[in-house]
Motif scaffolding. Structure first.
Motif, mmCIF file in Angstrom:
data_model
loop_
_atom_site.group_PDB
_atom_site.id
_atom_site.type_symbol
_atom_site.label_atom_id
_atom_site.label_comp_id
_atom_site.label_asym_id
_atom_site.label_seq_id
_atom_site.Cartn_x
_atom_site.Cartn_y
_atom_site.Cartn_z
ATOM 1 N N PRO A 1 42.583 43.789 40.192
ATOM 2 C CA PRO A 1 43.104 43.101 41.377
ATOM 3 C C PRO A 1 43.589 44.056 42.466
ATOM 4 O O PRO A 1 43.402 43.800 43.658
ATOM 5 N N GLU A 2 44.194 45.160 42.049
ATOM 6 C CA GLU A 2 44.733 46.082 43.057
ATOM 7 C C GLU A 2 43.646 46.707 43.923
ATOM 8 O O GLU A 2 43.936 47.210 45.015
ATOM 9 N N SER A 3 42.398 46.683 43.459
ATOM 10 C CA SER A 3 41.305 47.179 44.290
ATOM 11 C C SER A 3 40.937 46.208 45.393
ATOM 12 O O SER A 3 40.365 46.595 46.412
ATOM 13 N N LEU A 4 41.255 44.931 45.210
ATOM 14 C CA LEU A 4 40.862 43.893 46.158
ATOM 15 C C LEU A 4 41.938 43.584 47.182
ATOM 16 O O LEU A 4 41.638 43.172 48.297
ATOM 17 N N PHE A 5 43.180 43.740 46.795
ATOM 18 C CA PHE A 5 44.281 43.306 47.650
ATOM 19 C C PHE A 5 44.983 44.507 48.281
ATOM 20 O O PHE A 5 44.659 45.648 48.018
ATOM 21 N N GLY A 6 45.942 44.241 49.142
ATOM 22 C CA GLY A 6 46.660 45.315 49.813
ATOM 23 C C GLY A 6 45.891 45.925 50.965
ATOM 24 O O GLY A 6 46.098 47.089 51.312
ATOM 25 N N ALA A 7 44.999 45.134 51.589
ATOM 26 C CA ALA A 7 44.204 45.672 52.699
ATOM 27 C C ALA A 7 44.965 45.690 54.012
ATOM 28 O O ALA A 7 44.635 46.452 54.916
ATOM 29 N N ALA A 8 45.982 44.840 54.135
ATOM 30 C CA ALA A 8 46.692 44.731 55.410
ATOM 31 C C ALA A 8 47.631 45.920 55.616
ATOM 32 O O ALA A 8 48.103 46.548 54.658
ATOM 33 N N LEU A 9 47.897 46.210 56.872
ATOM 34 C CA LEU A 9 48.891 47.215 57.226
ATOM 35 C C LEU A 9 50.239 46.496 57.299
ATOM 36 O O LEU A 9 50.437 45.602 58.122
ATOM 37 N N LEU B 1 42.195 36.002 37.054
ATOM 38 C CA LEU B 1 43.289 35.189 36.543
ATOM 39 C C LEU B 1 43.666 35.534 35.113
ATOM 40 O O LEU B 1 44.705 35.097 34.627
ATOM 41 N N GLN B 2 42.826 36.320 34.438
ATOM 42 C CA GLN B 2 43.190 36.809 33.116
ATOM 43 C C GLN B 2 43.963 38.121 33.180
ATOM 44 O O GLN B 2 44.456 38.603 32.155
ATOM 45 N N ASP B 3 44.086 38.684 34.370
ATOM 46 C CA ASP B 3 44.802 39.950 34.534
ATOM 47 C C ASP B 3 46.297 39.671 34.674
ATOM 48 O O ASP B 3 46.695 38.820 35.469
ATOM 49 N N PRO B 4 47.157 40.370 33.924
ATOM 50 C CA PRO B 4 48.607 40.139 34.036
ATOM 51 C C PRO B 4 49.135 40.317 35.454
ATOM 52 O O PRO B 4 50.137 39.693 35.829
ATOM 53 N N GLY B 5 48.472 41.141 36.246
ATOM 54 C CA GLY B 5 48.918 41.366 37.611
ATOM 55 C C GLY B 5 48.761 40.157 38.508
ATOM 56 O O GLY B 5 49.297 40.136 39.624
ATOM 57 N N MET B 6 48.023 39.138 38.043
ATOM 58 C CA MET B 6 47.810 37.928 38.827
ATOM 59 C C MET B 6 48.702 36.788 38.368
ATOM 60 O O MET B 6 48.541 35.646 38.810
#
Length: 370
Positions: free
Chosen positions: A198-206, A28-33
């Motif tokens: 965050p980008e390492s955790l998300f984007g798993a779906a096709l 939550l401290q990451d700007p991407g979130m």
């Protein structure tokens, strides 16, 4: 799989003390979130977790009345519906992602079921990723003693080994090996104090019908099962090495089918597998040749995600590929059901008539699942 017009949902889970709040604090401290809506579940009368989150905002919601997988599930539905209603009406800032943090005792499957099947939420939400944290110090013992911990690992898209600054390197290595046996297709990260992008955790779906080779391969995770192949007793190809067997009663294996399957057979097979054997089916992913067309499928226990017909094959391989993680269910039991995939369905008949032969074949196909 997530249609592009739906908001992705990620579930952060892990056994008690695995570091979920620390991770969420970092995220939550990451700007991407900045565009994320966050739902935190604290099991108990006093919601301590939200006090530990350093950057709560109006898109952060606390569920404090019980475990999210059981008594609070109705509250989760109400909360998600309220978030979307308030976003639609302009009462909340827009958000482009939902993150749900569960309690350490939570079963992720009912949450997945809520996201995928709720009649109001399903048109708006799509399951992106299940992120499971495993304690680098106590994780091995928790996997030994708690079925919830094993299930959390088996249903994950991303596995995070935490508290690595407190654990011996040999213990971390042993835990990685065990997690790879439980869930070979999940990406595994070793993290300290929740430090991960965050980008390492998300984007798993096709998500794209025109997904490229790398996207499909990463989603399917077939490479984790790489090995020489040999025909099984049922005529299907599978990895020649022994399946991943261990004391967790979990097996992970990959099966290839040389012949195309039928659309009717795929529907019947997925439906029967989830309905009759769902308790043993922790996860299945597949890229199937459905009458010549590539179709991606994904199921978690009794939850069947919406199949995604791809615009083109990601490579020259036209075989169907199925990856399974099962509990108390053998490869042979799965192989016994695969002939259902070639079922052509019941021919159209005049109204209120039934083809006895077609019906008998269908019943015989269902017998394969018992």
């Amino acid at each position: 799989m997530i249609p592009p017009d739906r908001t992705p949902v990620s579930i952060i889970t892990g056994f008690l003390g695995s570091g979920k709040t620390t991770l969420l604090n970092r995220l939550l401290q990451d700007p991407g979130m900045a565009g994320a809506a966050v739902i935190i579940n604290e099991f108990g009368e006093v919601g301590l977790d939200h006090l530990l989150v350093a950057t709560p905002n109006e898109n952060t919601v606390l569920l404090a009345s019980g475990c999210i997988c059981c008594t609070v599930r109705g509250e989760l539905v109400d909360t998600l519906r309220d978030l979307f209603s308030r976003r639609r009406d302009g009462a909340l800032p827009t958000f482009d992602r939902v993150v749900i943090e569960t309690t350490g005792l939570a079963d992720p499957v009912p949450i997945i079921q809520t996201v995928v099947t709720d009649e109001y939420l399903a048109p708006w939400l799509g399951l992106d990723s299940v992120v499971t944290l495993v304690d680098g110090v106590n994780g091995m013992l928790q996997l030994d003693q708690h079925a919830e911990s094993v299930k959390q690992a088996a249903t994950a898209d991303r596995l995070l080994i935490t508290k690595t600054d407190l654990a011996q390197p040999a213990a971390i290595d042993a835990l990685r090996v065990r997690l790879a046996r439980i869930n070979p297709g999940a990406q595994t990260f070793v993290v300290t104090r929740g430090e991960i992008a965050p980008e390492s955790l998300f984007g798993a779906a096709l998500t794209r019908v025109d997904a490229g080779r790398g996207d499909v391969a990463r989603w399917l995770g077939e490479a984790a099962f790489a090995g020489n192949e040999a025909p099984s007793a049922h005529g299907h190809a599978h990895a020649a090495h022994d399946p991943h067997r261990h004391g967790d009663r979990i097996q992970a294996f990959c099966i290839h089918l040389d012949q195309p399957v039928s659309a009717a057979g795929l529907t019947a097979w997925l439906t029967a597998l989830a309905a009759l054997r769902g308790a043993s089916l922790l996860r299945v992913k597949g890229l199937l040749n459905v009458e010549g067309r590539p179709v991606a499928v994904h199921a978690v226990q009794t939850v069947i995600h919406e199949p995604l017909a791809l615009a083109h094959w990601p490579d020259a391989d036209r075989r169907s590929r199925l990856v399974f993680i099962t509990r108390d269910m053998t490869r042979a039991a799965i192989e016994a059901t695969l002939d259902v995939l070639r079922w052509q369905g019941t021919p159209r008949q005049p109204r209120q008539t039934l083809d006895p032969q077609a019906y008998a074949k269908f019943l015989a196909a269902l017998e394969k699942f018992h």
